[in-house]
Enzyme design. Structure first.
Site, PDB file in Angstrom:
ATOM      1  N   ARG A   1     -33.370 -39.444 -22.979  1.00 48.61           N
ATOM      2  CA  ARG A   1     -33.051 -39.368 -21.549  1.00 48.61           C
ATOM      3  C   ARG A   1     -33.697 -38.111 -20.987  1.00 48.61           C
ATOM      4  O   ARG A   1     -34.236 -37.294 -21.732  1.00 48.61           O
ATOM      5  CB  ARG A   1     -31.533 -39.464 -21.251  1.00 48.61           C
ATOM      6  CG  ARG A   1     -30.569 -38.941 -22.266  1.00 48.61           C
ATOM      7  CD  ARG A   1     -30.635 -37.467 -22.491  1.00 48.61           C
ATOM      8  NE  ARG A   1     -30.586 -36.739 -21.225  1.00 48.61           N
ATOM      9  CZ  ARG A   1     -31.028 -35.515 -21.051  1.00 48.61           C
ATOM     10  NH1 ARG A   1     -31.587 -34.850 -22.069  1.00 48.61           N
ATOM     11  NH2 ARG A   1     -30.960 -34.918 -19.901  1.00 48.61           N
ATOM     12  N   GLY A   2     -33.619 -37.981 -19.656  1.00 51.24           N
ATOM     13  CA  GLY A   2     -34.347 -36.886 -18.996  1.00 51.24           C
ATOM     14  C   GLY A   2     -35.653 -37.470 -18.469  1.00 51.24           C
ATOM     15  O   GLY A   2     -36.378 -38.141 -19.227  1.00 51.24           O
TER      16      GLY A   2
ATOM     17  N   ARG B   1     -34.646 -48.054 -16.768  1.00 56.45           N
ATOM     18  CA  ARG B   1     -33.810 -47.199 -15.901  1.00 56.45           C
ATOM     19  C   ARG B   1     -34.506 -47.074 -14.542  1.00 56.45           C
ATOM     20  O   ARG B   1     -35.744 -47.025 -14.497  1.00 56.45           O
ATOM     21  CB  ARG B   1     -33.576 -45.807 -16.523  1.00 56.45           C
ATOM     22  CG  ARG B   1     -32.607 -45.833 -17.694  1.00 56.45           C
ATOM     23  CD  ARG B   1     -32.194 -44.449 -18.151  1.00 56.45           C
ATOM     24  NE  ARG B   1     -31.164 -43.872 -17.299  1.00 56.45           N
ATOM     25  CZ  ARG B   1     -30.730 -42.607 -17.430  1.00 56.45           C
ATOM     26  NH1 ARG B   1     -31.243 -41.823 -18.362  1.00 56.45           N
ATOM     27  NH2 ARG B   1     -29.784 -42.138 -16.641  1.00 56.45           N
TER      28      ARG B   1
ATOM     29  N   GLN C   1     -24.156 -34.122 -20.769  1.00 57.31           N
ATOM     30  CA  GLN C   1     -25.459 -33.579 -21.183  1.00 57.31           C
ATOM     31  C   GLN C   1     -25.389 -32.061 -21.340  1.00 57.31           C
ATOM     32  O   GLN C   1     -26.079 -31.484 -22.172  1.00 57.31           O
ATOM     33  CB  GLN C   1     -26.534 -33.918 -20.133  1.00 57.31           C
ATOM     34  CG  GLN C   1     -27.008 -35.355 -20.138  1.00 57.31           C
ATOM     35  CD  GLN C   1     -26.204 -36.224 -19.185  1.00 57.31           C
ATOM     36  OE1 GLN C   1     -25.064 -35.915 -18.857  1.00 57.31           O
ATOM     37  NE2 GLN C   1     -26.778 -37.326 -18.758  1.00 57.31           N
TER      38      GLN C   1
ATOM     39  N   ASP D   1     -35.133 -35.962 -11.061  1.00 64.03           N
ATOM     40  CA  ASP D   1     -35.594 -37.272 -11.541  1.00 64.03           C
ATOM     41  C   ASP D   1     -36.586 -37.909 -10.581  1.00 64.03           C
ATOM     42  O   ASP D   1     -37.390 -38.738 -10.973  1.00 64.03           O
ATOM     43  CB  ASP D   1     -34.401 -38.198 -11.761  1.00 64.03           C
ATOM     44  CG  ASP D   1     -33.629 -37.729 -12.977  1.00 64.03           C
ATOM     45  OD1 ASP D   1     -32.845 -36.768 -12.852  1.00 64.03           O
ATOM     46  OD2 ASP D   1     -33.863 -38.291 -14.073  1.00 64.03           O
TER      47      ASP D   1
ATOM     48  N   LYS E   1     -29.189 -35.242 -11.590  1.00 68.09           N
ATOM     49  CA  LYS E   1     -27.904 -35.629 -12.162  1.00 68.09           C
ATOM     50  C   LYS E   1     -26.754 -35.460 -11.179  1.00 68.09           C
ATOM     51  O   LYS E   1     -26.701 -34.461 -10.457  1.00 68.09           O
ATOM     52  CB  LYS E   1     -27.679 -34.784 -13.424  1.00 68.09           C
ATOM     53  CG  LYS E   1     -26.414 -35.043 -14.185  1.00 68.09           C
ATOM     54  CD  LYS E   1     -26.198 -36.491 -14.543  1.00 68.09           C
ATOM     55  CE  LYS E   1     -27.343 -37.139 -15.280  1.00 68.09           C
ATOM     56  NZ  LYS E   1     -27.266 -38.613 -15.318  1.00 68.09           N
TER      57      LYS E   1
END
Ligand code: MRU
Length: 349
Positions: free
Chosen positions: A48-49, A91, A200, A241, A252
């Site tokens: 993720r990220g 995603r 996270q 993102d 986030k």
């Protein structure tokens, strides 16, 4: 400057991903030879990220190309498209995923139908991976210089989510700036938000910073205002993102609240992201697709039910911080202070 953790590796003709779902208890690498499994790994948050998702998808296209050529031979370009669509659906919010897939597609268009595309695709994926690490290092320096210009003594920072080696090709975006500034003794302490609901901050950022010997304390997300009021924190440093043409930044969930709190407390707010996270095709952040994940991420932890079984949970996993709350967007191409569409266009085209 070291960055010890490798989230994504290409080894022995396969993709190896550090399973971020089981950190910090276990350091477990999972191996992938099929792009469909890579798409699932992205959806399930093995990796993720935003930048890490992009790099992983590029390697996913390599695996898809290899299988497509084995099965369909000179029809491989038609055969691969379903696999690429699957990767693109893994995603929705991080634009790095679509950027990396488009770059792999651009390369594919130049390749011959009759030759095995695997090596050429792999070379491109490795280039994407290396460029991301280089961008992180450049941003680390630029972000450090920006903070150093207005600092007369070391200070504390707050960060949110995980933006380090785990979230990128290596080194990190916001954590890259923090690493650089820690090594140059500009940052004295890092406050890491735990980052509900996926944690996270506690599971990944606290772990990564401890590995590097960086002074970190973990706090619940709702402690941020209280921490800011103490007066030690000079900067909030976060990743993104997707950043739109006007400088709005999706990151986030909880990032927007931090930006509002920072403004109230007179604390500077920095977004650190490579140009691959910038989506100049969207004029404002209202147009960014915001991923909603299952409510069970909110109602339970590791299978342990916290809330009534029947309660419905709302779980948007990103929010959009308006450009007017952002003091600086740091990219590898340069820094945009007090972002506007004109300034973003001037730097990023
Ligand atoms: O849901 P995640 O863990 O993929 O969300 C990650 C973030 O929001 C990061 O802050 C962002 O991707 C920048 S990572 C360098």
């Amino acid at each position: 400057m070291k960055s010890q953790v490798e989230a994504i590796k290409w080894e022995d003709d396969r993709l190896s991903l550090l399973d971020q779902r089981v950190l910090p208890e276990r350091v477990l690498y999972l191996e992938y030879t099929h792009s469909g499994d890579v798409a699932l790994a992205i959806t399930d948050m093995v990796v993720r990220g935003a930048p890490a998702i992009g790099v992983t998808a590029a390697y996913g296209v390599v695996l898809a190309g290899r299988v497509a050529f084995e099965i369909a031979n000179k029809e491989w370009k038609q055969y691969i498209s379903a696999a690429i669509d699957e990767l693109a659906k893994s995603r929705p919010t991080a634009v790095n995923l679509f950027w990396a897939i488009d770059r792999m597609k651009d390369l594919m268009a130049k390749l011959s139908d009759t030759e095995n595309p695997t090596q050429a695709l792999l070379d491109e994926a490795i280039a994407i991976h290396k460029e991301d690490i280089a961008a992180n290092k450049a941003m680390g320096k630029l972000g450090f210089e920006l903070m150093a210009a207005s600092a007369d003594q070391p200070f504390a920072v707050i960060t949110h989510c995980n933006t380090g080696s785990l979230a990128t090709g290596g080194f990190g975006t916001a954590l890259g700036v923090i690493r650089h500034a820690w090594n140059d003794k500009l940052i004295s302490h890092v406050h890491a938000d735990e980052t509900r609901p996926w944690l996270q901050g506690s599971r990944l950022t606290a772990w990564e910073l401890e590995q590097d010997g960086i002074d970190v304390t973990l706090n619940v997300d709702s402690a941020a205002a209280h921490i800011m009021k103490q007066g030690q924190v000079k900067w909030v440093i976060v990743g993104a993102d997707r950043i739109t043409a006007n400088g709005d930044a999706a990151n986030k969930i909880g990032t927007y609240s931090l930006a509002v709190l920072a403004k109230f407390h007179g604390i500077k707010f920095m977004v650190v992201a490579p140009s691959t996270t910038v989506d100049m095709s969207l004029p404002t952040g209202d147009l960014i697709p915001i991923e909603q994940r299952t409510g069970t991420e909110v109602t339970s932890i590791k299978g342990y039910q916290l809330a009534p079984e029947t309660v419905e949970a709302f779980n948007p996993v990103f929010d959009v911080t308006p450009a007017e709350l952002i003091d600086a967007i740091v990219t590898e191409k340069g820094v945009v202070e007090n972002p506007t569409t004109e300034k973003m266009k001037a730097l990023l085209g």
